[in-house]
Design a protein around this motif. Structure first.
Motif, PDB file in Angstrom:
ATOM      1  N   LEU A  49     -12.614  49.227   4.586  1.00 32.94           N
ATOM      2  CA  LEU A  49     -12.465  49.339   2.896  1.00 32.94           C
ATOM      3  C   LEU A  49     -11.152  49.753   2.473  1.00 32.94           C
ATOM      4  O   LEU A  49     -10.840  49.035   1.650  1.00 32.94           O
ATOM      5  CB  LEU A  49     -13.642  50.720   2.767  1.00 32.94           C
ATOM      6  CG  LEU A  49     -13.620  50.795   1.241  1.00 32.94           C
ATOM      7  CD1 LEU A  49     -14.077  49.727   0.522  1.00 32.94           C
ATOM      8  CD2 LEU A  49     -14.661  51.907   1.005  1.00 32.94           C
ATOM      9  N   GLN A  85      -9.313  46.763   2.145  1.00 34.89           N
ATOM     10  CA  GLN A  85      -9.872  45.795   1.126  1.00 34.89           C
ATOM     11  C   GLN A  85      -9.351  46.250  -0.200  1.00 34.89           C
ATOM     12  O   GLN A  85      -8.851  45.437  -1.172  1.00 34.89           O
ATOM     13  CB  GLN A  85     -11.291  45.779   1.151  1.00 34.89           C
ATOM     14  CG  GLN A  85     -11.826  45.278   2.290  1.00 34.89           C
ATOM     15  CD  GLN A  85     -13.536  45.244   2.304  1.00 34.89           C
ATOM     16  OE1 GLN A  85     -13.972  45.167   1.186  1.00 34.89           O
ATOM     17  NE2 GLN A  85     -13.982  45.150   3.459  1.00 34.89           N
ATOM     18  N   LEU A  86      -9.426  47.448  -0.310  1.00 36.09           N
ATOM     19  CA  LEU A  86      -8.817  48.291  -1.745  1.00 36.09           C
ATOM     20  C   LEU A  86      -7.274  47.937  -1.870  1.00 36.09           C
ATOM     21  O   LEU A  86      -6.815  47.410  -2.566  1.00 36.09           O
ATOM     22  CB  LEU A  86      -8.977  49.525  -1.720  1.00 36.09           C
ATOM     23  CG  LEU A  86     -10.541  50.183  -1.820  1.00 36.09           C
ATOM     24  CD1 LEU A  86     -10.573  51.502  -1.601  1.00 36.09           C
ATOM     25  CD2 LEU A  86     -11.084  49.530  -2.980  1.00 36.09           C
ATOM     26  N   SER A 104     -14.376  46.819  -6.503  1.00 35.34           N
ATOM     27  CA  SER A 104     -14.804  47.048  -5.467  1.00 35.34           C
ATOM     28  C   SER A 104     -16.127  47.417  -5.057  1.00 35.34           C
ATOM     29  O   SER A 104     -16.800  47.370  -4.165  1.00 35.34           O
ATOM     30  CB  SER A 104     -14.212  48.309  -4.673  1.00 35.34           C
ATOM     31  OG  SER A 104     -14.454  49.633  -5.494  1.00 35.34           O
ATOM     32  N   LEU A 107     -14.340  56.598  -4.910  1.00 32.51           N
ATOM     33  CA  LEU A 107     -13.157  55.940  -4.721  1.00 32.51           C
ATOM     34  C   LEU A 107     -11.940  56.714  -4.574  1.00 32.51           C
ATOM     35  O   LEU A 107     -11.361  56.845  -3.451  1.00 32.51           O
ATOM     36  CB  LEU A 107     -12.950  54.664  -5.687  1.00 32.51           C
ATOM     37  CG  LEU A 107     -11.950  53.719  -5.202  1.00 32.51           C
ATOM     38  CD1 LEU A 107     -12.407  52.775  -3.821  1.00 32.51           C
ATOM     39  CD2 LEU A 107     -11.665  52.540  -6.139  1.00 32.51           C
TER      40      LEU A 107
END
Length: 280
Positions: free
Chosen positions: A3, A6-7, A28, A35
């Motif tokens: 994750l 990905q961010l 996202s 987050l």
């Protein structure tokens, strides 16, 4: 990709815009608060801090390696004014953009590496060469125009560095396709009529030759990696540069050296990166 990566991929592709944490959360699929907490727990900094540090780090790379004017660099990363950019740059790097551009060495502890790794375990060590060789003459030159989007993009789940620079670097390797073992010495420097140029040379070597017989005197960081030319370039950009930051190395102005040893698979090389540094 996890994750966080990905961010990071979304962030890296939008460093030339005013990407807000709210927009990142929407893209996202997570709440802004969740987050924020996740990123802070995993990285030790907020999303907003990471975005600003990454913008300034890429700006520092352009100052170091290109002739792009400081004002243009500040605009590339969406700073509201040259004064805002200069103030933010000094806060992170402790010197002004102009001082950074004219420096003979750069303290990498102030740079923010991409939170993206290709290799889980690589050897990193310092190597001091007391009685080295003369600096090889850098006989070749390749001009590079980076363009106004010096950011990373995503392709098939992987980060992709500036396309123009990537293609230029890969084309440099062409004369080595018939070589078994060799060293590339070179650096990327500001140019008068284009953004930058790579000056470099090849040295064909024997397989058993030690780095001490090839390099000038001084302190070097040594990192090793095995892969194709494309993978070696990616490792250099992400993992090798990230290790310089994480180990608080003081990068010395001048060429870096890469030793290549071809394996039984002719497409796979063993590479050793040797980067000149100063003692802390």
């Amino acid at each position: 990709m996890g994750l966080i990566q990905q961010l990071v991929a979304i962030i890296e592709g939008n460093l030339n815009s005013s990407l807000q944490v709210k927009e990142l959360a929407e893209r996202s699929g997570y709440s802004e608060r969740w987050l924020y907490s996740l990123f802070l727990e995993e990285t030790g900094m907020s999303v907003a801090q990471y975005i600003r540090r990454r913008k300034l780090t890429l700006a520092a790379l352009l100052l170091r390696h290109t002739s792009i004017p400081v004002t243009d660099i500040s605009l590339m990363y969406d700073f509201s004014s040259l004064q805002t950019f200069s103030r933010s740059f000094r806060q992170q790097f402790t010197v002004s953009p102009l001082q950074y551009r004219n420096a003979k060495a750069w303290d990498m502890q102030y740079a923010q590496p991409v939170l993206y790794r290709l290799a889980k375990d690589t050897e990193f060590k310092l190597m001091e060469i007391a009685e080295g060789n003369n600096l090889p003459a850098l006989q070749n030159k390749k001009c590079i125009r980076l363009g106004m989007d010096f950011i990373h993009t995503t392709k098939e789940g992987r980060l992709v560095y500036n396309r123009n620079l990537f293609q230029s670097m890969i084309s440099i390797y062409e004369p080595t396709y018939t070589m078994s073992d060799f060293m590339i010495s070179g650096e990327m420097v500001p140019a008068e009529y284009t953004d930058s140029e790579i000056i470099y040379t090849f040295t064909e070597i024997r397989k058993s030759t030690q780095p001490e017989k090839l390099l000038p005197d001084g302190l070097y960081t040594s990192q090793k990696f095995k892969g194709t030319y494309e993978q070696i370039f990616e490792f250099q950009i992400y993992d090798a540069m990230g290790s310089l930051c994480n180990n608080k190395c003081i990068l010395k102005k001048g060429p870096m050296y890469t030793l290549f040893h071809r394996t039984e698979n002719e497409d796979i090389m063993n590479a050793q990166f040797l980067i000149p540094c100063l003692k802390t």
